[in-house]
Design a protein around this motif. Structure first.
Motif, PDB file in Angstrom:
ATOM      1  N   ILE A  44      -8.324  -4.189   6.780  1.00  0.00           N
ATOM      2  CA  ILE A  44      -6.942  -3.453   7.791  1.00  0.00           C
ATOM      3  C   ILE A  44      -6.910  -4.530   9.304  1.00  0.00           C
ATOM      4  O   ILE A  44      -6.195  -3.829   9.587  1.00  0.00           O
ATOM      5  N   LEU A  45      -8.041  -4.693   9.551  1.00  0.00           N
ATOM      6  CA  LEU A  45      -8.101  -5.733  10.399  1.00  0.00           C
ATOM      7  C   LEU A  45      -7.098  -6.411  11.081  1.00  0.00           C
ATOM      8  O   LEU A  45      -6.652  -7.350  11.625  1.00  0.00           O
ATOM      9  N   VAL A  46      -6.924  -7.196   9.373  1.00  0.00           N
ATOM     10  CA  VAL A  46      -6.204  -8.673   9.614  1.00  0.00           C
ATOM     11  C   VAL A  46      -5.234  -8.102   9.387  1.00  0.00           C
ATOM     12  O   VAL A  46      -4.431  -8.769  10.385  1.00  0.00           O
ATOM     13  N   VAL A  47      -4.779  -7.073   9.383  1.00  0.00           N
ATOM     14  CA  VAL A  47      -2.792  -6.441   9.149  1.00  0.00           C
ATOM     15  C   VAL A  47      -2.692  -6.230  10.256  1.00  0.00           C
ATOM     16  O   VAL A  47      -1.843  -6.523  11.001  1.00  0.00           O
ATOM     17  N   LEU A  48      -2.960  -4.688  11.129  1.00  0.00           N
ATOM     18  CA  LEU A  48      -3.123  -5.158  13.032  1.00  0.00           C
ATOM     19  C   LEU A  48      -3.414  -5.781  13.576  1.00  0.00           C
ATOM     20  O   LEU A  48      -2.045  -5.593  14.492  1.00  0.00           O
ATOM     21  N   LEU A  49      -4.049  -7.038  12.777  1.00  0.00           N
ATOM     22  CA  LEU A  49      -4.301  -8.264  13.949  1.00  0.00           C
ATOM     23  C   LEU A  49      -2.793  -9.123  13.599  1.00  0.00           C
ATOM     24  O   LEU A  49      -2.290  -9.522  14.500  1.00  0.00           O
ATOM     25  N   VAL A  50      -2.549  -9.262  12.766  1.00  0.00           N
ATOM     26  CA  VAL A  50      -1.135 -10.122  12.333  1.00  0.00           C
ATOM     27  C   VAL A  50       0.535  -9.223  12.676  1.00  0.00           C
ATOM     28  O   VAL A  50       0.687  -9.985  13.872  1.00  0.00           O
ATOM     29  N   LEU A  92      -5.385  -5.762   0.873  1.00  0.00           N
ATOM     30  CA  LEU A  92      -6.619  -6.639   1.101  1.00  0.00           C
ATOM     31  C   LEU A  92      -7.420  -6.435   2.101  1.00  0.00           C
ATOM     32  O   LEU A  92      -8.814  -7.058   1.639  1.00  0.00           O
ATOM     33  N   PHE A  93      -7.666  -4.375   1.449  1.00  0.00           N
ATOM     34  CA  PHE A  93      -8.255  -3.330   2.363  1.00  0.00           C
ATOM     35  C   PHE A  93      -8.875  -4.078   0.703  1.00  0.00           C
ATOM     36  O   PHE A  93     -10.417  -3.769   0.157  1.00  0.00           O
ATOM     37  N   ALA A  94      -8.395  -4.322  -1.210  1.00  0.00           N
ATOM     38  CA  ALA A  94      -9.567  -4.522  -2.160  1.00  0.00           C
ATOM     39  C   ALA A  94      -9.587  -5.938  -2.201  1.00  0.00           C
ATOM     40  O   ALA A  94     -10.588  -6.591  -2.562  1.00  0.00           O
ATOM     41  N   ALA A 101      -2.925   2.824   7.004  1.00  0.00           N
ATOM     42  CA  ALA A 101      -4.204   2.360   5.995  1.00  0.00           C
ATOM     43  C   ALA A 101      -4.986   3.326   6.992  1.00  0.00           C
ATOM     44  O   ALA A 101      -6.411   3.186   5.888  1.00  0.00           O
ATOM     45  N   VAL A 102      -5.396   2.982   8.500  1.00  0.00           N
ATOM     46  CA  VAL A 102      -7.098   4.131   8.994  1.00  0.00           C
ATOM     47  C   VAL A 102      -6.992   5.157   8.431  1.00  0.00           C
ATOM     48  O   VAL A 102      -8.116   5.661   8.208  1.00  0.00           O
ATOM     49  N   PHE A 103      -6.112   6.246   8.508  1.00  0.00           N
ATOM     50  CA  PHE A 103      -6.164   7.642   7.907  1.00  0.00           C
ATOM     51  C   PHE A 103      -6.062   6.958   6.368  1.00  0.00           C
ATOM     52  O   PHE A 103      -7.176   8.348   5.328  1.00  0.00           O
ATOM     53  N   THR A 104      -5.394   6.453   5.724  1.00  0.00           N
ATOM     54  CA  THR A 104      -5.892   7.107   3.323  1.00  0.00           C
ATOM     55  C   THR A 104      -7.220   6.243   3.568  1.00  0.00           C
ATOM     56  O   THR A 104      -7.323   6.911   3.002  1.00  0.00           O
ATOM     57  N   PHE A 105      -7.477   5.372   4.341  1.00  0.00           N
ATOM     58  CA  PHE A 105      -8.883   4.843   3.754  1.00  0.00           C
ATOM     59  C   PHE A 105      -9.373   5.234   4.128  1.00  0.00           C
ATOM     60  O   PHE A 105     -11.399   4.935   4.660  1.00  0.00           O
ATOM     61  N   VAL A 118       6.263  -4.130   3.524  1.00  0.00           N
ATOM     62  CA  VAL A 118       5.129  -4.381   3.318  1.00  0.00           C
ATOM     63  C   VAL A 118       3.778  -3.364   3.054  1.00  0.00           C
ATOM     64  O   VAL A 118       3.230  -3.872   3.662  1.00  0.00           O
ATOM     65  N   SER A 119       4.678  -2.730   2.548  1.00  0.00           N
ATOM     66  CA  SER A 119       3.113  -1.075   2.218  1.00  0.00           C
ATOM     67  C   SER A 119       1.986  -1.696   1.784  1.00  0.00           C
ATOM     68  O   SER A 119       1.315  -0.973   1.504  1.00  0.00           O
ATOM     69  N   PHE A 120       2.574  -2.502   0.291  1.00  0.00           N
ATOM     70  CA  PHE A 120       1.298  -3.419  -0.327  1.00  0.00           C
ATOM     71  C   PHE A 120       0.266  -4.216   0.269  1.00  0.00           C
ATOM     72  O   PHE A 120      -0.634  -4.120  -0.097  1.00  0.00           O
ATOM     73  N   LEU A 121       0.601  -4.808   1.666  1.00  0.00           N
ATOM     74  CA  LEU A 121      -0.359  -5.388   2.584  1.00  0.00           C
ATOM     75  C   LEU A 121      -1.661  -5.036   2.691  1.00  0.00           C
ATOM     76  O   LEU A 121      -3.343  -5.713   2.225  1.00  0.00           O
ATOM     77  N   ALA A 122      -1.511  -3.514   4.053  1.00  0.00           N
ATOM     78  CA  ALA A 122      -3.600  -3.269   3.851  1.00  0.00           C
ATOM     79  C   ALA A 122      -4.059  -2.958   2.233  1.00  0.00           C
ATOM     80  O   ALA A 122      -5.065  -3.270   2.051  1.00  0.00           O
TER      81      ALA A 122
END
Length: 454
Positions: A426-432, A408-410, A270-274, A401-405
């Motif tokens: 995105i930060l929530v996904v990285l933290l989890v 949560l972004f949206a 997601a870092v690169f995607t968004f 799980v590719s739907f997660l970021a």
């Protein structure tokens, strides 16, 4: 048993990165960047979602559904395709076949003229190419154990990721100066019927194919396992289920790592995607600025992957991944908190542009080592002779799980009312992902999995 290099180093000593086999293997990463960076991220999918194909909303939705269907097929098929290439002694063969199919599908995108009725053709080609690209990636990643030793697997994985980033930079620069904003006027730069963009697809296909060839000549094939190779396709799923159960029973932390990495890898993607979307929407970057940032980000990510690989072999992949995730959380939080506003520190102005350049590049710095060490981590845990199957599971768990970021972004944008807050998702996904990783033992403390042969 895994195939060893033709010129192996002792297992406690690092294999030379500049060996013929390692360079040939990493060449595939270099070439594949033309598909990742040019076709699916910055150029061709942007073309597909333009007004020429019936409107941005319709085209984007169609592309999204097409890629979602591709992801489902990858999740269902990747472990078994990896298993069968391992058992049948055809890992290199299927890497070559799948790479060739990707190149052909990419080249066929030349025939996607800017017309609404050709949107489905374009989406179908990109989606199908994604499927075969992932299949090729399963076999490619599994080769890591063939060209490295336990003392060098981190550095070599990092070197491969770095080659991919650098290959993407060069491919993007060529596309920019030869096709998109040509420095020399030539027939291929014509924008009539989007000829220049359609030729980008041909360029990407040839680039990928040319750099995918060296590994086919330098790395030996894995040995055939006759009994398992005789299994039918659907029987292979039964064997897969038995092996997953056996891995969990004899080496549960291998499964724990697959689950943890699936979550944080979605955040890394997601870092690169968004990143480009946030740069343009929140920080007001023009398209040319976004491309320049993308090139700079790839340079920094490549450096991070090389440095991370060095530390991977010395302190272990878990520490490198954990440190990288913490760095991502800090840098991402800075982008979120500071935003596009201008501040004054000790009489000096700190603009929103400065915020994004500084902390955005820090984000890319930590993405590289996290990706490279994840691959090295799994390579260390792979059962002997089952690398392809395990990397197939790696692909499947990631897709699951590719739907997660994105979700949560949206959702974060919807709750807080500004694009900037999508970073929070995105930060929530990285933290989890980090929290799931912390209880997982380092590879050196994990017992090798014992799996049934058939």
């Amino acid at each position: 048993m895994p195939v060893k290099s033709a010129d192996p180093a002792p297992p406690d000593r690092p294999a030379p990165i500049l060996s013929r086999q390692v360079l040939s293997w990493a060449s595939w990463d270099w070439g594949s960047a033309a598909f990742n960076a040019v076709m699916t991220t910055f150029v061709f999918t942007v073309y597909l979602t333009s007004d020429a194909f019936g409107g941005e909303e319709r085209a984007s939705s169609t592309l999204g559904w097409g890629l979602a269907a591709a992801g489902l097929l990858i999740a269902l098929l990747a472990p078994v395709t990896g298993q069968r290439s391992d058992n049948g002694g055809r890992r290199k063969l299927w890497l070559g076949v799948n790479s060739l199919v990707v190149a052909l599908l990419t080249g066929l995108c030349f025939f996607v003229f800017p017309r609404p009725e050709l949107l489905l053709l374009g989406v179908a080609l990109i989606a199908a190419a994604n499927i075969f690209f992932e299949f090729a990636g399963v076999n490619y990643n599994a080769m890591l154990s063939q060209i490295s030793t336990p003392a060098s697997v981190g550095r070599i994985s990092g070197f491969g990721w770095a080659m991919g980033y650098v290959g993407g930079i060069i491919a993007l620069v060529i596309v920019l100066v030869a096709f998109v904003q040509p420095v020399v006027d030539w027939a291929g730069s014509s924008t009539e019927d989007a000829l220049n963009i359609r030729l980008v697809a041909v360029f990407s296909a040839l680039w990928f194919l040319a750099f995918a060839l060296p590994v086919m000549f330098a790395v030996p094939e894995v040995p055939r396992q006759p009994k398992a190779a005789q299994l039918g396709f659907f029987a292979s799923y039964g064997l897969l289920i038995r092996r997953v159960k056996a891995i969990y029973r004899t080496s549960p932390h291998t499964i724990f790592f697959l689950l943890a990495s699936a979550v944080f890898r979605d955040g890394l993607a997601a870092v690169f995607t968004f990143g480009g979307i946030i740069a343009a929407g929140t920080f007001g970057f023009e398209l040319s600025q976004v491309i320049v940032f993308a090139i700079a980000g790839n340079v920094v990510a490549a450096l991070g992957a090389v440095v991370g690989g060095y530390f991977d072999d010395r302190v272990g992949p878990k520490r490198v991944i954990a440190a990288s995730l913490i760095g991502l959380l800090v840098a991402g939080s800075a982008v979120l908190i500071l935003g596009a506003e201008t501040y004054s520190f000790f009489g000096m102005a700190w603009s929103g542009d400065t915020t994004f350049w500084v902390f955005g590049l820090l984000l890319t710095l930590f993405v590289g080592p996290a990706q490279a060490s994840s691959r090295a981590y799994l390579a260390r845990l792979a059962p002997e002779g089952g690398e392809g199957e395990l990397f197939g599971l790696y692909a499947t768990t990631g897709r699951a799980v590719s739907f997660l970021a994105p979700t949560l972004f949206a959702l974060s944008i919807g709750i807080f009312g500004a694009q900037r807050y999508g970073i929070l998702g995105i930060l929530v996904v990285l933290l989890v992902g980090l929290l799931l990783l912390l209880p997982v033992k380092p590879p050196a403390q994990v017992a090798p999995a014992v799996v049934p042969e058939a």
